[in-house]
Motif scaffolding. Structure first.
Motif, PDB file in Angstrom:
ATOM      1  N   ALA A 298       0.834  -1.195   0.000  1.00 35.09           N
ATOM      2  CA  ALA A 298       0.000   0.000   0.000  1.00 35.09           C
ATOM      3  C   ALA A 298       0.870   1.247   0.000  1.00 35.09           C
ATOM      4  O   ALA A 298       0.602   2.203  -0.714  1.00 35.09           O
ATOM      5  CB  ALA A 298      -0.928   0.004   1.213  1.00 35.09           C
ATOM      6  N   GLN A 299       1.944   1.242   0.782  1.00 33.00           N
ATOM      7  CA  GLN A 299       2.817   2.406   0.835  1.00 33.00           C
ATOM      8  C   GLN A 299       3.549   2.578  -0.479  1.00 33.00           C
ATOM      9  O   GLN A 299       3.699   3.683  -0.974  1.00 33.00           O
ATOM     10  CB  GLN A 299       3.796   2.272   1.990  1.00 33.00           C
ATOM     11  CG  GLN A 299       3.111   2.416   3.332  1.00 33.00           C
ATOM     12  CD  GLN A 299       4.040   2.131   4.497  1.00 33.00           C
ATOM     13  OE1 GLN A 299       5.145   1.628   4.312  1.00 33.00           O
ATOM     14  NE2 GLN A 299       3.591   2.449   5.680  1.00 33.00           N
TER      15      GLN A 299
ATOM     16  N   GLU B  70       0.084   5.319  -1.387  1.00 36.18           N
ATOM     17  CA  GLU B  70      -0.990   5.642  -0.469  1.00 36.18           C
ATOM     18  C   GLU B  70      -0.449   6.485   0.673  1.00 36.18           C
ATOM     19  O   GLU B  70       0.604   6.199   1.212  1.00 36.18           O
ATOM     20  CB  GLU B  70      -1.637   4.364   0.070  1.00 36.18           C
ATOM     21  CG  GLU B  70      -2.328   3.580  -1.017  1.00 36.18           C
ATOM     22  CD  GLU B  70      -3.050   2.361  -0.491  1.00 36.18           C
ATOM     23  OE1 GLU B  70      -3.367   2.318   0.705  1.00 36.18           O
ATOM     24  OE2 GLU B  70      -3.290   1.452  -1.289  1.00 36.18           O
ATOM     25  N   HIS B  71      -1.190   7.517   1.002  1.00 33.92           N
ATOM     26  CA  HIS B  71      -0.792   8.424   2.078  1.00 33.92           C
ATOM     27  C   HIS B  71      -1.981   8.631   2.999  1.00 33.92           C
ATOM     28  O   HIS B  71      -3.125   8.500   2.585  1.00 33.92           O
ATOM     29  CB  HIS B  71      -0.358   9.780   1.493  1.00 33.92           C
ATOM     30  CG  HIS B  71       0.780   9.648   0.522  1.00 33.92           C
ATOM     31  ND1 HIS B  71       2.064   9.383   0.916  1.00 33.92           N
ATOM     32  CD2 HIS B  71       0.812   9.712  -0.827  1.00 33.92           C
ATOM     33  CE1 HIS B  71       2.849   9.318  -0.148  1.00 33.92           C
ATOM     34  NE2 HIS B  71       2.111   9.508  -1.217  1.00 33.92           N
TER      35      HIS B  71
ATOM     36  N   ARG C 281      -5.872  10.690  -2.107  1.00 32.93           N
ATOM     37  CA  ARG C 281      -6.503   9.366  -2.058  1.00 32.93           C
ATOM     38  C   ARG C 281      -5.705   8.374  -2.898  1.00 32.93           C
ATOM     39  O   ARG C 281      -5.151   8.715  -3.921  1.00 32.93           O
ATOM     40  CB  ARG C 281      -7.928   9.435  -2.572  1.00 32.93           C
ATOM     41  CG  ARG C 281      -8.813  10.163  -1.609  1.00 32.93           C
ATOM     42  CD  ARG C 281     -10.236  10.037  -2.004  1.00 32.93           C
ATOM     43  NE  ARG C 281     -11.001  10.878  -1.100  1.00 32.93           N
ATOM     44  CZ  ARG C 281     -12.247  10.675  -0.819  1.00 32.93           C
ATOM     45  NH1 ARG C 281     -12.892   9.680  -1.354  1.00 32.93           N
ATOM     46  NH2 ARG C 281     -12.884  11.468  -0.006  1.00 32.93           N
ATOM     47  N   ALA C 282      -5.692   7.151  -2.444  1.00 32.10           N
ATOM     48  CA  ALA C 282      -4.952   6.109  -3.149  1.00 32.10           C
ATOM     49  C   ALA C 282      -5.800   5.548  -4.291  1.00 32.10           C
ATOM     50  O   ALA C 282      -6.970   5.242  -4.109  1.00 32.10           O
ATOM     51  CB  ALA C 282      -4.578   5.006  -2.176  1.00 32.10           C
TER      52      ALA C 282
ATOM     53  N   ARG D 169      -5.603   2.717  -7.667  1.00 32.66           N
ATOM     54  CA  ARG D 169      -4.889   1.606  -8.293  1.00 32.66           C
ATOM     55  C   ARG D 169      -5.086   1.748  -9.798  1.00 32.66           C
ATOM     56  O   ARG D 169      -6.194   1.964 -10.259  1.00 32.66           O
ATOM     57  CB  ARG D 169      -5.453   0.278  -7.816  1.00 32.66           C
ATOM     58  CG  ARG D 169      -5.405   0.213  -6.315  1.00 32.66           C
ATOM     59  CD  ARG D 169      -4.862  -0.930  -5.672  1.00 32.66           C
ATOM     60  NE  ARG D 169      -3.896  -1.717  -6.359  1.00 32.66           N
ATOM     61  CZ  ARG D 169      -3.356  -2.765  -5.812  1.00 32.66           C
ATOM     62  NH1 ARG D 169      -3.698  -3.110  -4.604  1.00 32.66           N
ATOM     63  NH2 ARG D 169      -2.468  -3.484  -6.450  1.00 32.66           N
TER      64      ARG D 169
END
Length: 158
Positions: free
Chosen positions: A101-102, A106-107, A115-116, A118
């Motif tokens: 995720a990192q 993603e933050h 926002r993350a 994909r």
């Protein structure tokens, strides 16, 4: 490895409409499955009646078994033999590892730009973008699209 992360937990639960959408069935179907004993009744609270994660997992499992032409009595027997978490592993996409995720950018920022997302290449020249915090139905749809077009690549994997 599945493309999309597990749908975020619904801390307040799902309304009947939200549950039906997430499972890809009608609210009448959900009510029928409850009447047939395939799912537990939620605690009745009028318009505030909510369904939990167990309901979502069972609804997705029932739908998957129905797609294999199993009849409801057969499905009821199968569901009685399988623990909820085993069903969840079969019907919900797994959580991505924290390190993945990192690395995907993603933050903790909750602003729209933070926002993350994909990025999924379906085929050369065609991408699908899925927000990580989207609901279960969005993640299910993304997985179905990816499955239909058969692309095995994701951003960063070539």
């Amino acid at each position: 490895m599945p493309l999309v992360p597990a749908p975020p937990a619904a801390p307040r639960g799902y309304s009947a409409v939200e549950l039906a959408r997430a499972a890809g069935v009608s609210t009448g179907t959900i009510k029928h499955w409850i009447a047939e004993g395939l799912m537990d009744k939620p605690a009745f609270r009028g318009r505030q009646t909510t369904y939990g994660r167990e309901h979502l997992v069972r609804a997705l499992a029932i739908k998957k078994l129905r797609e294999h032409n199993l009849l409801l009595p057969e499905i009821k027997r199968k569901l009685a033999q399988i623990p909820l978490e085993e069903l969840a592993k079969e019907v919900l996409p797994p959580e991505p590892p924290a390190s993945a995720a990192q690395s995907a950018g993603e933050h903790p920022d909750t602003g729209e730009l933070g926002r993350a997302w994909r990025r999924v290449e379906l085929m050369p020249g065609l991408e699908l973008h899925v927000r990580a915090d989207a609901g279960a139905v969005v993640h299910r749809m993304a997985a179905e699209i990816r499955e239909k077009y058969g692309c095995e690549r994701e951003e960063g994997r070539h």
